[in-house]
Write a protein that holds these residues in place. Sequence first.
Motif, PDB file in Angstrom:
ATOM      1  N   ALA A  74     -10.792  -0.745   0.772  1.00  0.00           N
ATOM      2  CA  ALA A  74      -9.720   0.123   1.227  1.00  0.00           C
ATOM      3  C   ALA A  74      -8.523  -0.701   1.693  1.00  0.00           C
ATOM      4  N   ASN A  75      -7.336  -0.265   1.308  1.00  0.00           N
ATOM      5  CA  ASN A  75      -6.116  -0.909   1.784  1.00  0.00           C
ATOM      6  C   ASN A  75      -5.729  -0.285   3.119  1.00  0.00           C
ATOM      7  N   LEU A  76      -5.877  -1.056   4.184  1.00  0.00           N
ATOM      8  CA  LEU A  76      -5.654  -0.522   5.525  1.00  0.00           C
ATOM      9  C   LEU A  76      -4.184  -0.355   5.860  1.00  0.00           C
ATOM     10  N   LEU A  77      -3.285  -0.882   5.004  1.00  0.00           N
ATOM     11  CA  LEU A  77      -1.857  -0.839   5.299  1.00  0.00           C
ATOM     12  C   LEU A  77      -1.108   0.191   4.474  1.00  0.00           C
ATOM     13  N   ARG A  78      -1.765   0.738   3.449  1.00  0.00           N
ATOM     14  CA  ARG A  78      -1.023   1.601   2.527  1.00  0.00           C
ATOM     15  C   ARG A  78      -1.827   2.839   2.147  1.00  0.00           C
TER      16      ARG A  78
ATOM     17  N   GLU B 229     -10.294 -10.122  -9.321  1.00  0.00           N
ATOM     18  CA  GLU B 229      -9.080  -9.490  -9.820  1.00  0.00           C
ATOM     19  C   GLU B 229      -9.121  -7.989  -9.562  1.00  0.00           C
ATOM     20  N   GLY B 230      -7.947  -7.424  -9.393  1.00  0.00           N
ATOM     21  CA  GLY B 230      -7.842  -5.988  -9.229  1.00  0.00           C
ATOM     22  C   GLY B 230      -8.019  -5.286 -10.558  1.00  0.00           C
ATOM     23  N   VAL B 231      -8.780  -4.204 -10.554  1.00  0.00           N
ATOM     24  CA  VAL B 231      -9.050  -3.440 -11.767  1.00  0.00           C
ATOM     25  C   VAL B 231      -8.281  -2.120 -11.759  1.00  0.00           C
ATOM     26  N   SER B 232      -8.388  -1.413 -10.643  1.00  0.00           N
ATOM     27  CA  SER B 232      -7.766  -0.098 -10.571  1.00  0.00           C
ATOM     28  C   SER B 232      -7.587   0.294  -9.115  1.00  0.00           C
ATOM     29  N   CYS B 233      -6.709   1.269  -8.906  1.00  0.00           N
ATOM     30  CA  CYS B 233      -6.428   1.733  -7.547  1.00  0.00           C
ATOM     31  C   CYS B 233      -6.080   3.211  -7.598  1.00  0.00           C
ATOM     32  N   ILE B 234      -6.428   3.928  -6.529  1.00  0.00           N
ATOM     33  CA  ILE B 234      -6.035   5.324  -6.412  1.00  0.00           C
ATOM     34  C   ILE B 234      -5.433   5.534  -5.028  1.00  0.00           C
TER      35      ILE B 234
ATOM     36  N   ALA C 218      -5.298   3.776   0.394  1.00  0.00           N
ATOM     37  CA  ALA C 218      -5.443   3.527  -1.036  1.00  0.00           C
ATOM     38  C   ALA C 218      -6.768   2.797  -1.244  1.00  0.00           C
ATOM     39  N   ILE C 219      -7.481   3.159  -2.297  1.00  0.00           N
ATOM     40  CA  ILE C 219      -8.782   2.562  -2.582  1.00  0.00           C
ATOM     41  C   ILE C 219      -8.695   1.803  -3.894  1.00  0.00           C
ATOM     42  N   GLY C 220      -9.174   0.579  -3.869  1.00  0.00           N
ATOM     43  CA  GLY C 220      -9.122  -0.254  -5.056  1.00  0.00           C
ATOM     44  C   GLY C 220     -10.499  -0.654  -5.553  1.00  0.00           C
TER      45      GLY C 220
ATOM     46  N   GLN D 199      -1.435  -6.101  -1.880  1.00  0.00           N
ATOM     47  CA  GLN D 199      -2.102  -7.353  -2.248  1.00  0.00           C
ATOM     48  C   GLN D 199      -3.557  -7.321  -1.779  1.00  0.00           C
ATOM     49  N   GLN D 200      -4.376  -8.194  -2.346  1.00  0.00           N
ATOM     50  CA  GLN D 200      -5.805  -8.176  -2.010  1.00  0.00           C
ATOM     51  C   GLN D 200      -6.059  -8.397  -0.527  1.00  0.00           C
ATOM     52  N   HIS D 201      -5.221  -9.216   0.123  1.00  0.00           N
ATOM     53  CA  HIS D 201      -5.475  -9.517   1.527  1.00  0.00           C
ATOM     54  C   HIS D 201      -5.276  -8.296   2.425  1.00  0.00           C
ATOM     55  N   GLU D 202      -4.703  -7.231   1.903  1.00  0.00           N
ATOM     56  CA  GLU D 202      -4.514  -6.000   2.671  1.00  0.00           C
ATOM     57  C   GLU D 202      -5.764  -5.123   2.654  1.00  0.00           C
ATOM     58  N   TYR D 203      -6.722  -5.490   1.830  1.00  0.00           N
ATOM     59  CA  TYR D 203      -7.915  -4.670   1.651  1.00  0.00           C
ATOM     60  C   TYR D 203      -9.040  -5.106   2.586  1.00  0.00           C
ATOM     61  N   ALA D 204      -9.844  -4.126   3.004  1.00  0.00           N
ATOM     62  CA  ALA D 204     -10.972  -4.389   3.892  1.00  0.00           C
ATOM     63  C   ALA D 204     -12.117  -3.440   3.562  1.00  0.00           C
ATOM     64  N   TYR D 205     -13.173  -3.566   4.330  1.00  0.00           N
ATOM     65  CA  TYR D 205     -14.383  -2.750   4.164  1.00  0.00           C
ATOM     66  C   TYR D 205     -15.004  -2.995   2.790  1.00  0.00           C
TER      67      TYR D 205
END
Length: 125
Positions: free
Chosen positions: A98-102, A46-51, A33-35, A108-114
């Motif tokens: 990128a959410n490396l877990l989903r 803050e999170g704006v959008s995700c696909i 998933a990309i946020g 959550q934000q801590h799941e995101y990397a790169y």
Amino acid sequence: QVQFVESGGGLVQPGGSLRLSCAAAGFSLDYYAIGWFRQAPGKEREGVSCISSSDGSTDYADSVKGRFTISRDKAKNTVYLQMNSLRPEDTAVYTCAANLLRTLCGGQQHEYAYWGQGTQVTVSS
């Protein structure tokens, strides 16, 4: 090197539009998933959008619903954020990750990397 490169930011008048691009290098967007996130001066990110990668479903913050549209081009390995009816309160540095877990949105934000370096969006007359 694994990274995102954002582009498309700039100065725009209230009511105007911008399209941000988030190009992935070194990995495929097909598995995450990309946020899009944003951070204004003095405020938390803050999170704006995700696909989602699995079914293309999307999610938006209440503050941007109906104005912003997230999309992706698998061939270009790029995610876009079309921003319409921009407001001064949309002013921020916009970053993708990128959410490396989903493969589906909702993490959550801590799941995101790169995290990319970000692109500045300024909405002002």
